[in-house]
Write a protein that holds these residues in place. Structure first.
Motif, PDB file in Angstrom:
ATOM      1  N   VAL B 266      16.326  78.047  38.341  1.00  0.00           N
ATOM      2  CA  VAL B 266      16.829  79.201  37.593  1.00  0.00           C
ATOM      3  C   VAL B 266      16.375  80.455  38.322  1.00  0.00           C
ATOM      4  O   VAL B 266      15.187  80.625  38.589  1.00  0.00           O
ATOM      5  CB  VAL B 266      16.292  79.226  36.149  1.00  0.00           C
ATOM      6  CG1 VAL B 266      16.890  80.405  35.377  1.00  0.00           C
ATOM      7  CG2 VAL B 266      16.596  77.916  35.436  1.00  0.00           C
ATOM      8  N   SER B 267      17.321  81.322  38.631  1.00  0.00           N
ATOM      9  CA  SER B 267      16.974  82.469  39.462  1.00  0.00           C
ATOM     10  C   SER B 267      17.897  83.650  39.181  1.00  0.00           C
ATOM     11  O   SER B 267      18.954  83.483  38.580  1.00  0.00           O
ATOM     12  CB  SER B 267      17.054  82.011  40.918  1.00  0.00           C
ATOM     13  OG  SER B 267      16.982  83.069  41.806  1.00  0.00           O
ATOM     14  N   ILE B 268      17.453  84.833  39.597  1.00  0.00           N
ATOM     15  CA  ILE B 268      18.205  86.067  39.309  1.00  0.00           C
ATOM     16  C   ILE B 268      18.420  86.856  40.598  1.00  0.00           C
ATOM     17  O   ILE B 268      17.495  86.972  41.409  1.00  0.00           O
ATOM     18  CB  ILE B 268      17.395  86.978  38.359  1.00  0.00           C
ATOM     19  CG1 ILE B 268      17.074  86.267  37.043  1.00  0.00           C
ATOM     20  CG2 ILE B 268      18.147  88.271  38.071  1.00  0.00           C
ATOM     21  CD1 ILE B 268      16.261  87.127  36.084  1.00  0.00           C
ATOM     22  N   GLY B 269      19.613  87.395  40.775  1.00  0.00           N
ATOM     23  CA  GLY B 269      19.816  88.363  41.852  1.00  0.00           C
ATOM     24  C   GLY B 269      20.404  87.785  43.127  1.00  0.00           C
ATOM     25  O   GLY B 269      20.800  86.630  43.198  1.00  0.00           O
ATOM     26  N   SER B 270      20.426  88.612  44.177  1.00  0.00           N
ATOM     27  CA  SER B 270      21.141  88.254  45.400  1.00  0.00           C
ATOM     28  C   SER B 270      20.558  87.037  46.104  1.00  0.00           C
ATOM     29  O   SER B 270      21.273  86.359  46.854  1.00  0.00           O
ATOM     30  CB  SER B 270      21.188  89.442  46.364  1.00  0.00           C
ATOM     31  OG  SER B 270      19.886  89.742  46.830  1.00  0.00           O
ATOM     32  N   PHE B 271      19.275  86.731  45.888  1.00  0.00           N
ATOM     33  CA  PHE B 271      18.687  85.552  46.538  1.00  0.00           C
ATOM     34  C   PHE B 271      19.314  84.257  46.030  1.00  0.00           C
ATOM     35  O   PHE B 271      19.147  83.207  46.629  1.00  0.00           O
ATOM     36  CB  PHE B 271      17.159  85.520  46.346  1.00  0.00           C
ATOM     37  CG  PHE B 271      16.415  86.508  47.216  1.00  0.00           C
ATOM     38  CD1 PHE B 271      15.050  86.384  47.411  1.00  0.00           C
ATOM     39  CD2 PHE B 271      17.058  87.574  47.838  1.00  0.00           C
ATOM     40  CE1 PHE B 271      14.344  87.295  48.196  1.00  0.00           C
ATOM     41  CE2 PHE B 271      16.373  88.490  48.624  1.00  0.00           C
ATOM     42  CZ  PHE B 271      15.008  88.347  48.808  1.00  0.00           C
ATOM     43  N   ASN B 272      20.065  84.345  44.915  1.00  0.00           N
ATOM     44  CA  ASN B 272      20.794  83.175  44.428  1.00  0.00           C
ATOM     45  C   ASN B 272      21.722  82.638  45.508  1.00  0.00           C
ATOM     46  O   ASN B 272      22.028  81.450  45.560  1.00  0.00           O
ATOM     47  CB  ASN B 272      21.637  83.531  43.196  1.00  0.00           C
ATOM     48  CG  ASN B 272      20.792  83.682  41.955  1.00  0.00           C
ATOM     49  OD1 ASN B 272      19.664  83.212  41.907  1.00  0.00           O
ATOM     50  ND2 ASN B 272      21.333  84.332  40.943  1.00  0.00           N
ATOM     51  N   GLN B 273      22.201  83.536  46.365  1.00  0.00           N
ATOM     52  CA  GLN B 273      23.119  83.125  47.409  1.00  0.00           C
ATOM     53  C   GLN B 273      22.415  82.227  48.432  1.00  0.00           C
ATOM     54  O   GLN B 273      23.011  81.281  48.952  1.00  0.00           O
ATOM     55  CB  GLN B 273      23.781  84.354  48.041  1.00  0.00           C
ATOM     56  CG  GLN B 273      24.667  85.066  47.014  1.00  0.00           C
ATOM     57  CD  GLN B 273      25.239  86.410  47.447  1.00  0.00           C
ATOM     58  OE1 GLN B 273      26.433  86.637  47.440  1.00  0.00           O
ATOM     59  NE2 GLN B 273      24.352  87.318  47.828  1.00  0.00           N
ATOM     60  N   MET B 274      21.132  82.501  48.691  1.00  0.00           N
ATOM     61  CA  MET B 274      20.329  81.641  49.565  1.00  0.00           C
ATOM     62  C   MET B 274      20.045  80.325  48.855  1.00  0.00           C
ATOM     63  O   MET B 274      20.092  79.244  49.454  1.00  0.00           O
ATOM     64  CB  MET B 274      18.980  82.304  49.899  1.00  0.00           C
ATOM     65  CG  MET B 274      19.072  83.584  50.680  1.00  0.00           C
ATOM     66  SD  MET B 274      19.814  83.348  52.295  1.00  0.00           S
ATOM     67  CE  MET B 274      21.383  84.102  52.019  1.00  0.00           C
ATOM     68  N   ALA B 275      19.747  80.440  47.559  1.00  0.00           N
ATOM     69  CA  ALA B 275      19.440  79.246  46.775  1.00  0.00           C
ATOM     70  C   ALA B 275      20.639  78.300  46.740  1.00  0.00           C
ATOM     71  O   ALA B 275      20.483  77.077  46.812  1.00  0.00           O
ATOM     72  CB  ALA B 275      19.026  79.637  45.356  1.00  0.00           C
TER      73      ALA B 275
END
Lengths: 97, 391
Positions: B266-275
């Motif tokens: 579960v994550s928030i923000g632009s790093f979701n794209q890396m995730a």
């Protein structure tokens, strides 16, 4: 006459707690906050109106004879009127409730 | 006809504010949002945006001026980041409790000290309780779309709450990306004129921001709490209407490969794209992992969230901020609270990283999944761990 604050349910609070009746602060009694009150000696009073101008509420009102008297519904007993009176016509008296 | 434009997230935000025909911008610059307000200032000077640009002396004044502006029924926008969001902190609570529809773009920035202008979520997380609607954009397109939608949501008669649109400082605000910029005709009718129900008006006087003694404050606060929790439906409606208009669909919780996932990040923000890249790699290797992106942060979409993670026995959260002295990072604590008492009762562990502009790679997200598996298998009693910090 609107409901008192302690009577309102959460559903009755207007959106944003906005008050829709302008000037309804006049219905709010602050006179029961005080522990001392101003008493005017009409013999000494020269009707200059300085107390009326300094009252922070403002709750001092001119009566029919032209004397300036504190409205005890609002008066919080701060004593500024007595402090400023040039004729020492106002005495601050401790109140017992 | 939409144009394919190459621009920073900041400039995409400015375009949305311009297309929304905003009336007032009261703003103070701060890295990394400055480009938003500089561009808006240029637009006003060039006559491309018919707005009153108020050059205030601080962010505290920016939000204070915005209160006044929204109170008279003017469409109002401001932008800030990091320390700026903190400086206006006390006024944020007034905007929400007074139900004033202000839109604010926040380029999420780390809080000092030490002084750091780069991106993380510590500024957002410090405003969890302030009562604003808050949601996240992960790239320039989302920054444009979600700021435009924000005006419609904030001003909606069933909402009337200020809205913060977050985007990662530098990673979104300053990275030049292609995005589709619609023209005025394409969004015709999407944003009705702002019609605040009871604005400050000498012909129909009201008092705003009066005081409430102990006898009535609690009732005022409960009314506000019930109201903000009731906005999720309208937020989704506006996003659905936007999707019908321009073909891009947003939701409070967005899932990626979660249907049969044993472990969900579960994550928030632009790093979701890396995730998401990490999820793809791991799925190729046969691991049943998935990603839940939190888009709508406040009000927290509890039921939608629980539905999204229901298959997972192991949940890992990724926080881009820390809670000094707390039991877990802000997102982790929210997720634990959301899942407590549910039948599924998954294992929940928090990871913290990406602080102060520290980048995260897909490999690091794969490492998070790996460590999450180890914690699960060995039943380790770990509340949270940092990732990417040199030991």
């Amino acid at each position: 006459m609107s409901k008192k604050d302690f009577e309102l349910t959460w559903k009755e609070i207007p959106v944003g707690s906005i008050i829709h009746e302008p000037g309804n602060a006049s219905e709010y009694q602050t006179g029961d906050w005080r522990s001392q009150m101003p008493v005017l000696d009409k013999e000494k009073c020269v009707k200059c109106g300085i107390c009326f101008r300094f009252c922070p509420e403002p709750c001092i009102v001119k009566d029919d004879e032209g004397y300036y008297v504190a409205d005890l519904f609002y008066c919080k007993g701060c004593g500024i009127c007595a402090y400023e009176c040039p004729k020492d016509a106002i005495t601050i008296v401790k109140e017992e409730h | 006809m939409a144009k394919r434009v190459g621009a920073e997230g900041s400039f995409a935000v400015a375009e949305a504010v311009r297309l929304a025909d905003t009336d007032v911008v009261a703003a103070y610059p701060i890295t990394p949002q400055t480009h938003i307000v500089e561009r808006l200032s240029e637009m006003v000077a060039d006559g491309d945006l018919n707005a009153n640009f108020i050059y205030v002396e601080s962010e505290h004044s920016a939000m204070s001026a915005s209160l006044g502006s929204a109170a008279v029924g003017a469409r109002t926008f401001t932008a800030t980041a990091g320390q700026g969001l903190e400086l206006m902190h006390e006024v944020l609570y007034l905007a929400s409790s007074m139900r004033l529809p202000i839109v604010m773009a926040v380029s999420n920035r780390a809080l000092s000290g030490p002084l750091n202008v780069w991106g993380d979520h510590s500024d957002v997380m410090a405003t969890r309780e302030c009562g604003w609607i808050q949601y996240f954009a992960e790239n320039a397109q989302e920054a444009f779309d979600l700021n435009l939608c924000a005006f419609k949501i904030a001003e909606h008669k069933d909402v009337l709450f200020p809205v913060m649109v977050h985007m990662d400082g530098f990673h979104v605000s300053h990275v030049v990306e292609p995005y589709l910029l619609p023209d005025k005709e394409e969004i015709e009718g999407f944003l009705p004129p702002f019609n605040y129900p009871s604005p400050l008006d000498p012909n129909k006087p009201v008092s705003m921001g009066a005081f409430a003694p102990p006898a009535v404050y609690s009732e005022c606060r409960k009314a506000q709490d019930v109201a903000i929790n009731g906005t999720i439906g309208t937020i989704q409606e506006v996003w659905d209407e936007f999707a019908k208009l321009l073909g891009r669909q947003y939701s409070p919780i967005e899932t990626y490969k979660t249907e049969d996932a044993d472990t969900i990040l579960v994550s928030i923000g632009s790093f979701n794209q890396m995730a998401a890249v990490a999820v793809d790699k791991m799925r190729e290797a046969g691991k049943k992992v998935g990603l839940v992106r939190i888009r709508l942060w406040r009000p927290f979409p509890l039921e939608i969230f629980r539905e999204a993670v229901k298959s997972a026995k192991n949940i890992v959260t990724f926080d881009r901020s820390m809670t000094y002295g707390g039991t877990a990072g802000p997102l982790c604590a929210e997720v634990k609270s959301a899942m407590y008492g549910t039948e599924a009762a998954p294992r929940i562990t928090g990871f913290m990283g990406g602080l102060g502009g520290r980048d995260m790679s897909p490999k690091q997200f794969e490492a998070i999944f790996g460590r999450a598996q180890e914690i699960f298998d060995k039943k380790l009693d770990i509340q949270y761990e940092t990732i990417g910090v040199r030991e």
